[in-house]
Structure formats: structure tokens, C-alpha cells
Design a protein around this motif. Sequence first.
Motif, mmCIF file in Angstrom:
data_model
loop_
_atom_site.group_PDB
_atom_site.id
_atom_site.type_symbol
_atom_site.label_atom_id
_atom_site.label_comp_id
_atom_site.label_asym_id
_atom_site.label_seq_id
_atom_site.Cartn_x
_atom_site.Cartn_y
_atom_site.Cartn_z
ATOM 1 N N ARG A 11 0.870 -1.175 0.000
ATOM 2 C CA ARG A 11 0.000 0.000 0.000
ATOM 3 C C ARG A 11 0.907 1.225 0.000
ATOM 4 N N ILE A 12 0.649 2.137 -0.928
ATOM 5 C CA ILE A 12 1.404 3.380 -1.027
ATOM 6 C C ILE A 12 0.461 4.505 -0.642
ATOM 7 N N THR A 13 0.906 5.376 0.265
ATOM 8 C CA THR A 13 0.097 6.531 0.650
ATOM 9 C C THR A 13 0.913 7.800 0.449
ATOM 10 N N SER A 14 0.179 8.887 0.185
ATOM 11 C CA SER A 14 0.847 10.185 0.062
ATOM 12 C C SER A 14 0.061 11.240 0.818
ATOM 13 N N LEU A 15 0.777 12.264 1.204
ATOM 14 C CA LEU A 15 0.211 13.464 1.821
ATOM 15 C C LEU A 15 0.874 14.652 1.158
ATOM 16 N N CYS A 16 0.057 15.587 0.651
ATOM 17 C CA CYS A 16 0.568 16.828 0.078
ATOM 18 C C CYS A 16 -0.115 17.994 0.771
ATOM 19 N N LYS A 17 0.671 19.039 1.094
ATOM 20 C CA LYS A 17 0.146 20.207 1.804
ATOM 21 C C LYS A 17 0.687 21.488 1.175
ATOM 22 N N LEU A 18 -0.101 22.554 1.349
ATOM 23 C CA LEU A 18 0.336 23.888 0.966
ATOM 24 C C LEU A 18 -0.624 24.927 1.518
ATOM 25 N N ALA A 19 -0.212 26.181 1.424
ATOM 26 C CA ALA A 19 -1.109 27.314 1.630
ATOM 27 C C ALA A 19 -1.278 27.921 0.254
ATOM 28 N N GLY A 20 -2.497 27.828 -0.301
ATOM 29 C CA GLY A 20 -2.674 28.289 -1.665
ATOM 30 C C GLY A 20 -4.120 28.495 -2.047
ATOM 31 N N GLN A 21 -4.318 28.731 -3.343
ATOM 32 C CA GLN A 21 -5.630 29.055 -3.880
ATOM 33 C C GLN A 21 -6.309 27.883 -4.570
ATOM 34 N N THR A 22 -5.644 26.759 -4.640
ATOM 35 C CA THR A 22 -6.228 25.586 -5.281
ATOM 36 C C THR A 22 -5.745 24.332 -4.567
ATOM 37 N N GLY A 23 -6.505 23.260 -4.714
ATOM 38 C CA GLY A 23 -6.236 22.039 -3.974
ATOM 39 C C GLY A 23 -5.041 21.257 -4.477
ATOM 40 N N VAL A 24 -4.674 20.234 -3.718
ATOM 41 C CA VAL A 24 -3.487 19.437 -4.007
ATOM 42 C C VAL A 24 -3.819 17.968 -4.257
ATOM 43 N N GLU A 25 -5.063 17.689 -4.662
ATOM 44 C CA GLU A 25 -5.449 16.301 -4.919
ATOM 45 C C GLU A 25 -4.630 15.681 -6.049
ATOM 46 N N MET A 26 -4.417 16.441 -7.109
ATOM 47 C CA MET A 26 -3.675 15.889 -8.250
ATOM 48 C C MET A 26 -2.227 15.586 -7.872
ATOM 49 N N GLU A 27 -1.653 16.421 -7.020
ATOM 50 C CA GLU A 27 -0.280 16.173 -6.574
ATOM 51 C C GLU A 27 -0.201 14.912 -5.717
ATOM 52 N N ALA A 28 -1.193 14.706 -4.848
ATOM 53 C CA ALA A 28 -1.215 13.498 -4.016
ATOM 54 C C ALA A 28 -1.385 12.256 -4.883
ATOM 55 N N LEU A 29 -2.267 12.330 -5.873
ATOM 56 C CA LEU A 29 -2.464 11.202 -6.793
ATOM 57 C C LEU A 29 -1.212 10.929 -7.621
ATOM 58 N N THR A 30 -0.556 11.985 -8.066
ATOM 59 C CA THR A 30 0.657 11.827 -8.864
ATOM 60 C C THR A 30 1.774 11.211 -8.025
ATOM 61 N N ALA A 31 1.896 11.627 -6.771
ATOM 62 C CA ALA A 31 2.917 11.056 -5.889
ATOM 63 C C ALA A 31 2.743 9.543 -5.768
ATOM 64 N N VAL A 32 1.516 9.101 -5.513
ATOM 65 C CA VAL A 32 1.252 7.659 -5.392
ATOM 66 C C VAL A 32 1.521 6.953 -6.716
ATOM 67 N N SER A 33 1.048 7.543 -7.803
ATOM 68 C CA SER A 33 1.187 6.904 -9.115
ATOM 69 C C SER A 33 2.644 6.753 -9.531
ATOM 70 N N VAL A 34 3.432 7.793 -9.351
ATOM 71 C CA VAL A 34 4.841 7.736 -9.753
ATOM 72 C C VAL A 34 5.618 6.789 -8.836
ATOM 73 N N ALA A 35 5.295 6.787 -7.550
ATOM 74 C CA ALA A 35 5.942 5.831 -6.643
ATOM 75 C C ALA A 35 5.605 4.397 -7.058
ATOM 76 N N ALA A 36 4.347 4.144 -7.408
ATOM 77 C CA ALA A 36 3.939 2.801 -7.844
ATOM 78 C C ALA A 36 4.629 2.411 -9.149
ATOM 79 N N LEU A 37 4.706 3.337 -10.084
ATOM 80 C CA LEU A 37 5.383 3.054 -11.354
ATOM 81 C C LEU A 37 6.875 2.766 -11.143
ATOM 82 N N THR A 38 7.492 3.483 -10.220
ATOM 83 C CA THR A 38 8.908 3.260 -9.930
ATOM 84 C C THR A 38 9.128 1.904 -9.284
#
Length: 162
Positions: free
Chosen positions: A100-127
Motif C-alpha cells: 500500500r502506497i500513501t501520500s500526503l501533500c500540503k500547501l497554503a494556496g488558492q487551489t487544492g493538491v489532490e492531483m499532486e497526491a495522486l501523482t505522488a502515489v502513481s509515480v511511486a507505484a510506477l517506480t
Amino acid sequence: MSDNQLSHINQRGEASMVDVTEKAVTQREARAEGYVTMKKDTLTMISEGKHAKGDVFAVARIAGIQGAKQTASLIPLCHPLMLSKVQVEFEPQPEQSRVRITSLCKLAGQTGVEMEALTAVSVAALTLFDMCKAVDPGMSIEGVRVTEKLGGKTGHWQGTQP
């Protein structure tokens, strides 16, 4: 725009980057997960650090972090974000012969970080797949999804188990 409209399509039906100029800067975070299913022998080998290529989890962790940071380069309409935290974790699950691969992404900003969290998991899985494909070409990557998000207009959202 109503909540049931696609946000990346303009009134003419063309692809369009969302304008976040007027959105407030808020604390935002997203968590995602995914699974790499493999042979039991492969899972044992990487869990015990016996892979000839070295520490598979360490390499996949760095790849996941790098992936999150490059999301705007990979997903055409994503905003480039100043991430304040990216965390990638691995949990071997021998009873299901998977990681099981999990990710957490955080920031202070104007838009969400769901895509970054999904990309982190996906790239880790591909690697992980790439490093182990010579010994286990039948691995599968499954169940990549957002599990939780905080911040922004919609506030706190938590997914349910599929």
C-alpha cells in the motif's frame, strides 16, 4: 458555474485552466493511496532490502515526491503549486501480497493538491514496478484514489473504502 459542471471546460466547450485569482489562500492538504500487487517472493525481497538494485522503497519514495512536484508539467491544466510538504509511505501487506502506497501533500494556496497526491502515489507505484519488473512482470497497480482532502471551499472531505 454550478457544482455539477466540468471546471476545465469553458462556455465554448474548450479546455481551459481554471482562474483562481479571486480565491482565498487557505491551508490545503490531500491524501491518496494506491496498491502494487505482486508475487509473495517479490514482496519479501523488497521488504527485506534484498533487491539487487538496492532499496526499492527509498527510490520509489523520492520518485513519488519528485512526481508531486512535477504535476503541473504532467497534467496539462493543473496549476504549478508551491508545495510545503510531500510525504510518501509504503506499507507491505503480506496477507494480500501487495504494497500500500500513501501520500500526503500540503500547501497554503488558492487551489487544492489532490492531483499532486495522486501523482505522488502513481509515480511511486510506477517506480516500484520498474525496479521489480525483471523478477515479477505480472505486478499490477490498483486502487489509486484520493482518500481525504482538507481546505478550500468544500472544506473537509473523506472518501469511503471502495
